[in-house]
Design a protein around this motif. Structure first.
Motif, PDB file in Angstrom:
ATOM      1  N   ARG A 104       0.872  -1.063  -0.025  1.00 46.97           N
ATOM      2  CA  ARG A 104      -0.325   0.265   0.169  1.00 46.97           C
ATOM      3  C   ARG A 104       1.025   1.028   0.188  1.00 46.97           C
ATOM      4  O   ARG A 104       0.559   2.287  -0.064  1.00 46.97           O
ATOM      5  CB  ARG A 104      -0.907  -0.110   1.537  1.00 46.97           C
ATOM      6  CG  ARG A 104      -1.957  -0.604   1.014  1.00 46.97           C
ATOM      7  CD  ARG A 104      -2.926  -1.099   0.100  1.00 46.97           C
ATOM      8  NE  ARG A 104      -3.757  -0.112  -0.505  1.00 46.97           N
ATOM      9  CZ  ARG A 104      -5.239   0.272  -0.209  1.00 46.97           C
ATOM     10  NH1 ARG A 104      -5.959  -1.120  -0.117  1.00 46.97           N
ATOM     11  NH2 ARG A 104      -4.973   1.481  -0.629  1.00 46.97           N
ATOM     12  N   GLN A 105       1.988   1.247   0.661  1.00 45.91           N
ATOM     13  CA  GLN A 105       3.321   2.048   0.647  1.00 45.91           C
ATOM     14  C   GLN A 105       3.525   2.509  -0.689  1.00 45.91           C
ATOM     15  O   GLN A 105       3.246   3.923  -1.090  1.00 45.91           O
ATOM     16  CB  GLN A 105       3.872   2.052   1.483  1.00 45.91           C
ATOM     17  CG  GLN A 105       3.894   2.263   3.034  1.00 45.91           C
ATOM     18  CD  GLN A 105       4.872   1.631   4.167  1.00 45.91           C
ATOM     19  OE1 GLN A 105       5.706   1.391   3.097  1.00 45.91           O
ATOM     20  NE2 GLN A 105       4.301   1.236   4.949  1.00 45.91           N
TER      21      GLN A 105
ATOM     22  N   GLN B 138       0.679   4.120  -2.418  1.00 47.76           N
ATOM     23  CA  GLN B 138       0.441   5.599  -2.367  1.00 47.76           C
ATOM     24  C   GLN B 138       1.930   6.679  -2.849  1.00 47.76           C
ATOM     25  O   GLN B 138       1.165   7.525  -2.847  1.00 47.76           O
ATOM     26  CB  GLN B 138       0.599   5.698  -0.470  1.00 47.76           C
ATOM     27  CG  GLN B 138      -0.658   5.443  -0.608  1.00 47.76           C
ATOM     28  CD  GLN B 138      -0.517   5.039   1.420  1.00 47.76           C
ATOM     29  OE1 GLN B 138       0.361   4.631   2.157  1.00 47.76           O
ATOM     30  NE2 GLN B 138      -1.482   4.329   1.412  1.00 47.76           N
TER      31      GLN B 138
END
Length: 227
Positions: A185-186, A189
């Motif tokens: 997810r990082q 992002q």
């Protein structure tokens, strides 16, 4: 509106000679995070393999990171794969080489020549996944979660436009799965598109995102609460 990074129109996905998914229409825009779910044998992995050039798109239209999947030639596949990062369930690290040698192998295979640039890139991606200390270790000296972090780092080496993750948490315990998901997810992002095949519904509930389901030969979007 920017051009989709993946576009499938009336596409049929084959596994050997069997059509496993038919009449697929799908657009994925840059920066999206997409889950592909479904039981074993419903076409998740075959769809992934079609995207990275392991299976040919025989019917319908498909464009992925600038390549027409139906017209893909053998010589195009390494160039296609340079634009994508692939993460597998079983890590696929070379067991007889250190983490550093695993990384070097990928860079050399994808055309890197300059030693200093390669070392800088390896340090950068290992730092990103919190595994700089593992540089000299052999895969068997690492836990499953650490090996998958190395696999994520390897997928980032060529600064890919898309990451394809095929059951990336399938061999991990629940806590480690959450850590790997947080890492993905990082990365998402930071602007990377991620397409992830999974059957881990607990993770989907914990990290909601657009979810597509393979079922009875078709692919359709599911609303989160009905998964």
């Amino acid at each position: 509106m920017s051009q989709p990074i993946l576009s499938l129109k009336n596409a049929t996905i084959y596994q050997e000679n069997n059509a496993v998914l038919t009449d697929i229409d799908l657009d994925v825009t840059r920066g999206e995070f997409i889950y592909i779910i479904g039981k074993t044998g419903t076409g998740k992995s075959s769809l992934m393999k079609t995207l990275y050039g392991d299976l040919k798109l025989q019917k319908g239209e498909g464009e992925f990171v600038g390549y027409e999947l139906g017209k893909l030639k053998e010589r195009d596949i390494p160039y296609l794969r340079r634009k994508i990062g692939i993460i597998f369930q079983d890590f696929k690290l070379l067991p007889d080489r250190s983490v550093h040698e695993n990384m070097l192998f990928v860079l050399k295979a994808t055309g890197w020549k300059e030693k200093t640039e390669m070392e800088v890139k390896i340090a950068e991606v290992l730092d990103k996944v919190g595994m700089k200390q593992a540089l000299g270790k052999m895969p068997h000296q690492l836990s499953g979660g650490e090996q998958q972090r190395i696999a994520v780092a390897r997928a980032l080496l060529n600064d890919p436009e898309v990451i394809l993750a095929d059951e990336p948490t399938g061999n991990l315990d629940p806590q480690t799965s959450v850590e790997v998901m947080q890492l993905l997810r990082q990365i998402n992002q930071l602007g990377k598109t991620i397409i992830m095949a999974t059957h881990d519904y607990a993770l989907i509930m914990k990290f909601p995102a657009k979810t597509l389901k393979c079922d009875e030969g078709t692919l359709f979007e599911v609303v989160q609460r009905t998964v």
